[in-house]
Enzyme design. Structure first.
Site, PDB file in Angstrom:
ATOM      1  CG  ASP A   1      11.281  16.912  -7.925  1.00  0.00           C
ATOM      2  OD1 ASP A   1      11.566  17.380  -9.040  1.00  0.00           O
ATOM      3  OD2 ASP A   1      10.111  16.761  -7.528  1.00  0.00           O
ATOM      4  CD  GLU A   2       9.973  21.552  -8.245  1.00  0.00           C
ATOM      5  OE1 GLU A   2      10.613  22.460  -8.809  1.00  0.00           O
ATOM      6  OE2 GLU A   2       8.773  21.318  -8.448  1.00  0.00           O
TER       7      GLU A   2
ATOM      8  CD  GLN B   1       8.776  25.609 -13.644  1.00  0.00           C
ATOM      9  OE1 GLN B   1       7.767  25.455 -12.992  1.00  0.00           O
ATOM     10  NE2 GLN B   1       9.223  24.688 -14.478  1.00  0.00           N
TER      11      GLN B   1
ATOM     12  NE  ARG C   1       2.743  26.211 -14.018  1.00  0.00           N
ATOM     13  CZ  ARG C   1       3.619  25.232 -14.096  1.00  0.00           C
ATOM     14  NH1 ARG C   1       3.329  24.050 -13.648  1.00  0.00           N
ATOM     15  NH2 ARG C   1       4.802  25.413 -14.642  1.00  0.00           N
TER      16      ARG C   1
ATOM     17  CE  LYS D   1       9.499  18.587 -11.946  1.00  0.00           C
ATOM     18  NZ  LYS D   1       9.309  19.007 -10.572  1.00  0.00           N
ATOM     19  CB  THR D   2       7.539  13.794 -12.227  1.00  0.00           C
ATOM     20  OG1 THR D   2       7.331  15.148 -11.822  1.00  0.00           O
ATOM     21  CG2 THR D   2       7.357  12.886 -11.030  1.00  0.00           C
TER      22      THR D   2
END
Length: 732
Positions: free
Chosen positions: A217-218, A248, A607, A33-34
């Site tokens: 983002d997010e 998420q 994670r 994503k980043t």
DNA sequence: GAGAGTGATATGCCT
DNA sequence: TATCACTCTC
């Protein structure tokens, strides 16, 4: 350019090189994503589609913003410093400083963090003689922030009963107080900025024309106000590139609204929805488990992670008799992992609630395994640091009553509560700040408080031309803080922290590259902030700093699942997998709550890179009492084939009522029932109907008799606090 | 103004 | 259980 796009997979490449239109990127955990976000920015700039000044990129945390800047600098030979990349609050702060007059704020306005806000509220309630039993400051804070995050001012909040009317009045009074003192709380930064832009057309158009590309983002974590803010900045012509993962979304409890994703698609007529589903982090079994679990949620945008890696190891599950046994097992497993060559820092131990860490810490400590716990007090939140900052704030903005009240008698200088109260009355009478009310004081208290004011003024005078670190150093001495802590038994650590504050100031100047001679062009990237001190104070409020100094050491990482979002580890332990704990009992009464817990579990599972362990215990000490929990229902939602039970799996219950070996009601349920009933006859979890809001569920009951109040989740109408004496409720 | 004593209270924690 | 906030006493 080709170099920039190398090694991107197909959907990543498609996302990065989308035409300048709005797009929604559904980016699963570990899907890069980043990388997509930063490469998109780099690509837009490199292909000349936009200048660095034309980009606005927003994140939620400072960490994410920093990460983005770092990666961008590595990709492009440009100075990222002046770019508009930051957190929502950081960018709003920047805008408000630049246009403080239009925003009706003093140039030196201060930012209240959560603590400061609460003390400001307590001060307000005291000055208005409000019964804080009946109107708890915490509730008022929650009420105010909740309203602001919906974009509402006091006068816009719906009034439905007398109790709530009082909250609205206090909300208005609080805002007046903040205005008078020249301070902004966190949601105020957003709301003020939003109002500034919506009110001021030329300014709005200026920024709309400027930011051709907005990247978020997010996105699933945005609240309604943040969404409106983005919408305003985007105008009709900017391209908004929103990256998020509805699975998420774990901050709905804090006002985040996943619905923004759907709303965004609708309102921005999004043609481009791209899913990033290839996961580069975890092995197949782990992903499979995550996918199967999350499939139990409804209202998903839909997405399935896959990996090119193999199945990997099974997910290991351990059932303990007691929490101490669980901890012991954890220690043994960790020992084994370390023997196998894992770094301690590659191992994470996750739990749902902070209170669970104690037993685990104890066991790790006894086993001599270094560990690091995340969470707790952070650097800029420590009392001694807040004291020092309060002096600095007073030098910058003397009308900051929160700062004034904090240090007027700290270190003690003979100014008692009476004198301060007297001063507060005078301030109220004359409609001024505490600082400005000092001249009205006559007689004895006047002299000691007068001396305090003189001291602040002397500090201001003496530090006029000093560089920031020396200013900080000066006030630590001149305020008497240093002397005070030197005389204290456990003052050594505090003194070290104060010294660290001087270092932080030094680092701030060099890292942020703050330049006093920066050209001040209105609305330009180079915005002149009043002084390095003001900038530093904003920095302190907006970025609370790390929690612990002992960072570098190789230690097992311990944290809540919430805190683990965005991180990854080779081995992950998820502990305390019991009904009532995970999912947490406060969430299981409502469907939305349960779904959020499931997303939380999804985050926890994803994670892990190679090894995942889940554990639970039959009994657990909690709040000084032994509680007997059931195995979490989430176990039933994982594919059996991916699991390996280290202890025999016992069919001892189901979640329907028709079971089984347990004759009596599980104690945890019993305890829950007990907690939930109330002398009013209502109970938590009960479904009710309200004449105006329709159907809802009682989530909390407080007070008793005529003071009794219930908090009800009305779903679409949100959370309401109603007085039982006033509200007409009917049981369903 | 400091320390002891009391009682209530108990998710998640970004900015 | 353990922490925190607030009251009471010297």
């Amino acid at each position: 350019m080709s170099q920039l796009l190398q090694h991107l997979n197909e959907p990543q490449l498609a996302a990065v090189t989308l035409p300048p239109q709005s797009a929604l990127i559904l980016a699963g955990a570990g899907s890069g994503k980043t990388r997509v976000l930063t490469t998109r920015i780099a690509w837009l700039i490199q292909t000349g589609q936009v200048s660095p000044q034309g980009v606005l990129a927003v994140t939620f945390t400072n960490k994410a913003a920093k990460e983005m800047l770092t990666r961008l600098s590595a990709m492009l030979p440009i100075n990222t410093r002046g770019m508009w990349i930051g957190t929502f609050h950081g960018l709003c702060n920047r805008l408000l400083r630049a246009h403080h007059r239009d925003a009706m704020l003093p140039q030196t306005f201060q930012i209240l963090d959560t603590q400061d806000q609460l003390s400001a509220i307590k001060r307000l309630l005291k000055s208005l003689n409000v019964d804080d039993e009946k109107y708890p400051p915490k509730n008022l804070q929650y009420f105010i922030n909740g309203a602001k995050e919906q974009g509402l001012r006091a006068h816009q909040v719906e009034v439905y009963d007398d109790y709530n009317r009082r909250f609205v009045e206090l909300f208005a009074a609080y805002d007046e107080q903040c205005q008078r003192e020249g301070v902004c709380d966190f949601p105020e930064l957003m709301l003020r900025c939003y109002e500034l832009l919506s009110r001021n057309q030329p300014l709005r158009e200026h920024y709309q024309a400027r930011f051709k590309h907005i990247l978020v983002d997010e996105f699933q974590d945005t609240n309604p106000l943040q969404y409106q803010w983005l919408k305003l900045l985007a105008g009709n012509h900017s391209a908004m590139f929103a990256v998020g993962d509805d699975d998420q979304s774990i901050y709905a409890f804090r006002g985040a609204n996943v619905g923004n994703m759907a709303q965004f698609e609708r309102e921005f007529k999004v043609q481009n929805r791209i899913k990033l589903e290839q996961n580069y982090r975890s092995f197949g079994n782990i992903l499979n488990a995550a996918n199967t679990l999350i499939a139990n949620n409804s209202k998903r945008l839909g997405k399935n992670l896959w990996t090119a890696q193999g199945e990997g190891e099974p997910i290991r599950i351990y059932e303990a008799m007691q929490d101490t046994q669980e901890a012991q097992w954890l220690v043994e497993e960790i020992r084994g992992l370390i023997r196998d060559g894992f770094n301690r820092s590659d191992i994470a131990c996750l739990y749902r609630a902070n209170a669970q860490s104690r037993v685990l810490e104890h066991a790790l400590f006894n086993a001599g395994i270094p560990y690091r716990v995340y969470g707790g007090l952070r650097f800029f939140e420590r009392a001694e640091i807040k004291h020092a900052l309060a002096y600095l704030r007073l030098m910058e903005n003397a009308h900051d009553d929160t700062a004034f009240a904090r240090v007027v008698n700290f270190p003690t200088r003979g100014i008692g509560a009476r004198s301060v109260e007297q001063l507060q009355d005078l301030a109220k009478q004359h409609g001024t700040s505490l600082y400005a009310a000092v001249p009205y004081l006559t007689g004895k208290p006047g002299s000691s408080i007068g001396a305090f004011v003189k001291m602040i003024e002397a500090m201001r005078f003496e530090t006029q031309n000093l560089p920031l670190p020396e200013i900080v150093e000066h006030i630590i001495h001149a305020s008497g803080l240093l002397t005070h802590y030197q005389g204290e038994k456990e003052g050594q650590e505090r003194i070290e922290n104060l010294n660290e504050l001087v270092n932080a100031a030094t680092a701030f100047i060099s890292e942020e590259g703050y330049r006093m001679d920066a050209p001040a062009t209105l609305g330009d990237a180079e915005i002149q902030i009043a002084s390095p001190l003001a900038a530093f104070l904003s920095h302190a409020a907006l970025e609370a700093g790390d929690n612990q100094a002992q960072a570098g050491m190789d230690a097992v990482q311990m944290m809540t699942v919430h805190a683990a979002k965005g991180l990854e580890f080779h081995a992950v332990f998820i502990t305390g997998m019991e009904e009532g704990l995970f999912p947490h009992e406060n969430s299981i009464t409502e469907e939305d709550g349960l779904q959020e817990e499931r997303r939380l579990m999804y985050v926890a599972i994803t994670r892990a890179r190679t090894k995942l362990y889940l554990s639970f215990s039959q009994s657990r000490m909690l709040h000084g009492q032994t509680r007997y929990g059931l195995r979490s229902r989430f176990f039933d939602e994982l594919p059996e084939a991916t699991l390996k039970w280290l202890t025999p799996k016992v069919q001892r219950y189901t979640h329907s009522h028709s079971s089984s070996a347990w004759d009596e009601l599980p104690p945890v349920v019993e305890a829950y029932r007990k907690k939930a009933s109330h002398d009013s006859g209502w109970r938590i979890g009960q479904s009710v109907v309200h004449a105006k809001f329709g159907e809802g569920v009682i989530v909390n009951i407080e007070g008793s008799g005529t003071d009794a109040r219930v908090q009800i989740n009305f779903g679409r109408h949100g959370l309401k606090l109603l007085s039982l004496a006033v509200a007409k409720l009917e049981a369903v």
